[in-house]
Design a protein around this motif. Structure first.
Motif, PDB file in Angstrom:
ATOM      1  N   LEU A 111       0.830  -1.200   0.000  1.00 38.70           N
ATOM      2  CA  LEU A 111       0.000   0.000   0.000  1.00 38.70           C
ATOM      3  C   LEU A 111       0.872   1.260   0.000  1.00 38.70           C
ATOM      4  CD1 LEU A 111      -2.856   1.155   0.105  1.00 38.70           C
ATOM      5  CD2 LEU A 111      -2.722   1.044   2.589  1.00 38.70           C
ATOM      6  N   ALA A 112       1.928   1.248   0.782  1.00 35.25           N
ATOM      7  CA  ALA A 112       2.841   2.395   0.823  1.00 35.25           C
ATOM      8  C   ALA A 112       3.530   2.586  -0.524  1.00 35.25           C
ATOM      9  CB  ALA A 112       3.875   2.206   1.930  1.00 35.25           C
ATOM     10  N   ALA A 113       3.929   1.486  -1.172  1.00 33.70           N
ATOM     11  CA  ALA A 113       4.569   1.586  -2.488  1.00 33.70           C
ATOM     12  C   ALA A 113       3.594   2.144  -3.523  1.00 33.70           C
ATOM     13  CB  ALA A 113       5.079   0.217  -2.922  1.00 33.70           C
ATOM     14  N   GLN A 114       2.340   1.718  -3.440  1.00 35.47           N
ATOM     15  CA  GLN A 114       1.332   2.227  -4.367  1.00 35.47           C
ATOM     16  C   GLN A 114       1.093   3.720  -4.146  1.00 35.47           C
ATOM     17  OE1 GLN A 114      -2.473   0.382  -3.848  1.00 35.47           O
ATOM     18  NE2 GLN A 114      -3.272   1.133  -5.786  1.00 35.47           N
ATOM     19  N   ARG A 115       1.010   4.134  -2.897  1.00 40.38           N
ATOM     20  CA  ARG A 115       0.826   5.570  -2.613  1.00 40.38           C
ATOM     21  C   ARG A 115       2.031   6.381  -3.061  1.00 40.38           C
ATOM     22  NH1 ARG A 115      -1.791   4.925   3.369  1.00 40.38           N
ATOM     23  NH2 ARG A 115      -3.890   4.419   2.670  1.00 40.38           N
ATOM     24  N   ASN A 116       3.240   5.844  -2.879  1.00 39.86           N
ATOM     25  CA  ASN A 116       4.445   6.545  -3.332  1.00 39.86           C
ATOM     26  C   ASN A 116       4.448   6.686  -4.846  1.00 39.86           C
ATOM     27  OD1 ASN A 116       5.374   6.872  -0.738  1.00 39.86           O
ATOM     28  ND2 ASN A 116       6.726   5.095  -0.791  1.00 39.86           N
ATOM     29  N   ALA A 117       4.024   5.637  -5.557  1.00 35.73           N
ATOM     30  CA  ALA A 117       3.984   5.700  -7.015  1.00 35.73           C
ATOM     31  C   ALA A 117       2.971   6.742  -7.487  1.00 35.73           C
ATOM     32  CB  ALA A 117       3.639   4.330  -7.588  1.00 35.73           C
ATOM     33  N   GLN A 118       1.819   6.803  -6.831  1.00 35.34           N
ATOM     34  CA  GLN A 118       0.822   7.808  -7.199  1.00 35.34           C
ATOM     35  C   GLN A 118       1.337   9.216  -6.923  1.00 35.34           C
ATOM     36  OE1 GLN A 118      -2.582   6.610  -4.922  1.00 35.34           O
ATOM     37  NE2 GLN A 118      -3.270   5.121  -6.449  1.00 35.34           N
ATOM     38  N   ALA A 119       2.012   9.402  -5.807  1.00 33.37           N
ATOM     39  CA  ALA A 119       2.571  10.717  -5.475  1.00 33.37           C
ATOM     40  C   ALA A 119       3.634  11.110  -6.490  1.00 33.37           C
ATOM     41  CB  ALA A 119       3.147  10.710  -4.065  1.00 33.37           C
ATOM     42  N   ARG A 120       4.451  10.146  -6.901  1.00 33.62           N
ATOM     43  CA  ARG A 120       5.506  10.414  -7.888  1.00 33.62           C
ATOM     44  C   ARG A 120       4.881  10.799  -9.239  1.00 33.62           C
ATOM     45  NH1 ARG A 120      10.047  12.551  -9.130  1.00 33.62           N
ATOM     46  NH2 ARG A 120      11.195  11.449 -10.733  1.00 33.62           N
ATOM     47  N   ALA A 121       3.807  10.107  -9.626  1.00 31.45           N
ATOM     48  CA  ALA A 121       3.131  10.428 -10.888  1.00 31.45           C
ATOM     49  C   ALA A 121       2.529  11.831 -10.845  1.00 31.45           C
ATOM     50  CB  ALA A 121       2.048   9.392 -11.183  1.00 31.45           C
ATOM     51  N   ARG A 122       1.922  12.198  -9.710  1.00 32.24           N
ATOM     52  CA  ARG A 122       1.379  13.563  -9.577  1.00 32.24           C
ATOM     53  C   ARG A 122       2.501  14.593  -9.652  1.00 32.24           C
ATOM     54  NH1 ARG A 122      -1.837  11.144  -5.596  1.00 32.24           N
ATOM     55  NH2 ARG A 122      -0.441  11.886  -3.972  1.00 32.24           N
ATOM     56  N   GLU A 123       3.614  14.284  -9.030  1.00 31.97           N
ATOM     57  CA  GLU A 123       4.750  15.204  -9.044  1.00 31.97           C
ATOM     58  C   GLU A 123       5.283  15.389 -10.463  1.00 31.97           C
ATOM     59  OE1 GLU A 123       9.338  15.023  -7.490  1.00 31.97           O
ATOM     60  OE2 GLU A 123       7.801  14.153  -6.204  1.00 31.97           O
ATOM     61  N   LEU A 124       5.387  14.304 -11.230  1.00 30.88           N
ATOM     62  CA  LEU A 124       5.867  14.404 -12.608  1.00 30.88           C
ATOM     63  C   LEU A 124       4.893  15.197 -13.478  1.00 30.88           C
ATOM     64  CD1 LEU A 124       7.347  10.859 -13.253  1.00 30.88           C
ATOM     65  CD2 LEU A 124       8.582  13.000 -12.963  1.00 30.88           C
ATOM     66  N   ARG A 125       3.574  14.992 -13.287  1.00 31.75           N
ATOM     67  CA  ARG A 125       2.594  15.776 -14.045  1.00 31.75           C
ATOM     68  C   ARG A 125       2.723  17.259 -13.731  1.00 31.75           C
ATOM     69  NH1 ARG A 125      -0.874  11.370 -12.953  1.00 31.75           N
ATOM     70  NH2 ARG A 125      -1.766  12.449 -11.171  1.00 31.75           N
ATOM     71  N   ALA A 126       2.948  17.590 -12.470  1.00 29.57           N
ATOM     72  CA  ALA A 126       3.105  18.992 -12.078  1.00 29.57           C
ATOM     73  C   ALA A 126       4.369  19.589 -12.695  1.00 29.57           C
ATOM     74  CB  ALA A 126       3.138  19.119 -10.556  1.00 29.57           C
ATOM     75  N   GLN A 127       5.453  18.806 -12.731  1.00 34.49           N
ATOM     76  CA  GLN A 127       6.691  19.288 -13.342  1.00 34.49           C
ATOM     77  C   GLN A 127       6.504  19.544 -14.834  1.00 34.49           C
ATOM     78  OE1 GLN A 127       9.789  16.470 -12.496  1.00 34.49           O
ATOM     79  NE2 GLN A 127       9.822  16.950 -10.309  1.00 34.49           N
ATOM     80  N   VAL A 128       5.795  18.633 -15.514  1.00 40.66           N
ATOM     81  CA  VAL A 128       5.535  18.808 -16.943  1.00 40.66           C
ATOM     82  C   VAL A 128       4.702  20.060 -17.166  1.00 40.66           C
ATOM     83  CG1 VAL A 128       4.265  17.828 -18.902  1.00 40.66           C
ATOM     84  CG2 VAL A 128       5.805  16.389 -17.571  1.00 40.66           C
ATOM     85  N   GLN A 129       3.689  20.265 -16.341  1.00 39.53           N
ATOM     86  CA  GLN A 129       2.845  21.453 -16.481  1.00 39.53           C
ATOM     87  C   GLN A 129       3.662  22.727 -16.284  1.00 39.53           C
ATOM     88  OE1 GLN A 129      -0.254  21.329 -17.525  1.00 39.53           O
ATOM     89  NE2 GLN A 129      -0.430  23.551 -17.509  1.00 39.53           N
ATOM     90  N   GLN A 130       4.567  22.719 -15.316  1.00 41.89           N
ATOM     91  CA  GLN A 130       5.422  23.888 -15.089  1.00 41.89           C
ATOM     92  C   GLN A 130       6.347  24.137 -16.283  1.00 41.89           C
ATOM     93  OE1 GLN A 130       7.410  23.009 -11.403  1.00 41.89           O
ATOM     94  NE2 GLN A 130       5.847  24.029 -10.168  1.00 41.89           N
ATOM     95  N   LEU A 131       6.897  23.063 -16.845  1.00 45.46           N
ATOM     96  CA  LEU A 131       7.770  23.221 -18.013  1.00 45.46           C
ATOM     97  C   LEU A 131       7.006  23.800 -19.201  1.00 45.46           C
ATOM     98  CD1 LEU A 131       9.868  19.942 -17.845  1.00 45.46           C
ATOM     99  CD2 LEU A 131      10.751  22.266 -17.717  1.00 45.46           C
ATOM    100  N   VAL A 132       5.800  23.328 -19.424  1.00 47.15           N
ATOM    101  CA  VAL A 132       4.994  23.826 -20.536  1.00 47.15           C
ATOM    102  C   VAL A 132       4.672  25.302 -20.331  1.00 47.15           C
ATOM    103  CG1 VAL A 132       2.739  23.670 -21.670  1.00 47.15           C
ATOM    104  CG2 VAL A 132       4.031  21.591 -21.177  1.00 47.15           C
ATOM    105  N   GLU A 133       4.263  25.667 -19.122  1.00 49.85           N
ATOM    106  CA  GLU A 133       3.911  27.067 -18.852  1.00 49.85           C
ATOM    107  C   GLU A 133       5.133  27.983 -18.957  1.00 49.85           C
ATOM    108  OE1 GLU A 133       0.903  28.371 -18.562  1.00 49.85           O
ATOM    109  OE2 GLU A 133       0.128  26.360 -18.933  1.00 49.85           O
ATOM    110  N   ALA A 134       6.284  27.513 -18.517  1.00 52.66           N
ATOM    111  CA  ALA A 134       7.479  28.359 -18.529  1.00 52.66           C
ATOM    112  C   ALA A 134       8.063  28.542 -19.924  1.00 52.66           C
ATOM    113  CB  ALA A 134       8.536  27.760 -17.603  1.00 52.66           C
TER     114      ALA A 134
END
Length: 184
Positions: free
Chosen positions: A66-89
């Motif tokens: 369960l912890a590994a699954q939550r970490n993977a979801q958090a990592r995916a959200r973090e990568l989406r946020a980074q991509v969004q920041q790169l696109v906006e910048a």
């Protein structure tokens, strides 16, 4: 206090008086909760025998998964946020009088660009990426950083298309070169 069955067995001579007394004492202990059954000495009376170490190991394994699954979801959200920041910048301003059409999966999409932006898109120095519900034009350097995080965000990359395996698929069609700046 004996029950009628015990009295009948005693009268018939099938059991001894000492054995009946021992059973009565054991039943009284179990009713009052003072005695332990013949299984695990730390276990409460009347509960089934369970392998506690195995249960603890299974629970720990489930918690780790369960912890590994939550970490993977958090990592995916973090990568989406980074991509969004790169696109906006690094977004290149589009707008013009030329409709630049491109394929996004099964659909044909369109962006309005000027002649300079269209030429850069054709050469591959600018790329088209997904931006929320729409699309954005970004420089190649920013697109490569986006590709590291999520390759599915890149919609159009003419430089990668030229190097791709499409040229080697059918040698007959290789003799018919189609220009990149072809208007539809």
């Amino acid at each position: 206090m004996r029950n009628p069955l015990q009295d009948q067995l005693l009268k018939a001579g099938l059991v001894k008086k000492s054995k009946v007394a021992e059973v009565v004492r054991e039943q009284a202990k179990q009713r009052k909760g003072k005695g332990h059954p013949k299984g695990d000495p730390g276990q409460a009376p009347g509960t089934p025998v369970v392998d506690t170490q195995r249960l603890k190991a299974e629970k720990a394994q489930a918690d780790r998964e369960l912890a590994a699954q939550r970490n993977a979801q958090a990592r995916a959200r973090e990568l989406r946020a980074q991509v969004q920041q790169l696109v906006e910048a690094h977004r290149v301003a589009t707008g013009g009088d030329i409709a630049y059409r491109f394929q996004d999966g099964e659909l044909i999409r369109q962006l309005w660009v000027d002649a300079g932006t269209r030429a850069q898109l054709s050469r591959g120095s600018l790329l088209i990426v997904r931006d929320g519900g729409g699309h954005a034009v970004v420089p190649r350097a920013a697109a490569e950083r986006i590709r590291e995080r999520d390759p599915s965000m890149i919609v159009l990359d003419h430089a990668a298309d030229a190097d791709g395996p499409d040229d080697d698929e059918d040698p007959y069609y290789a003799q018919f070169k189609v220009p990149d700046d072809l208007d539809w």
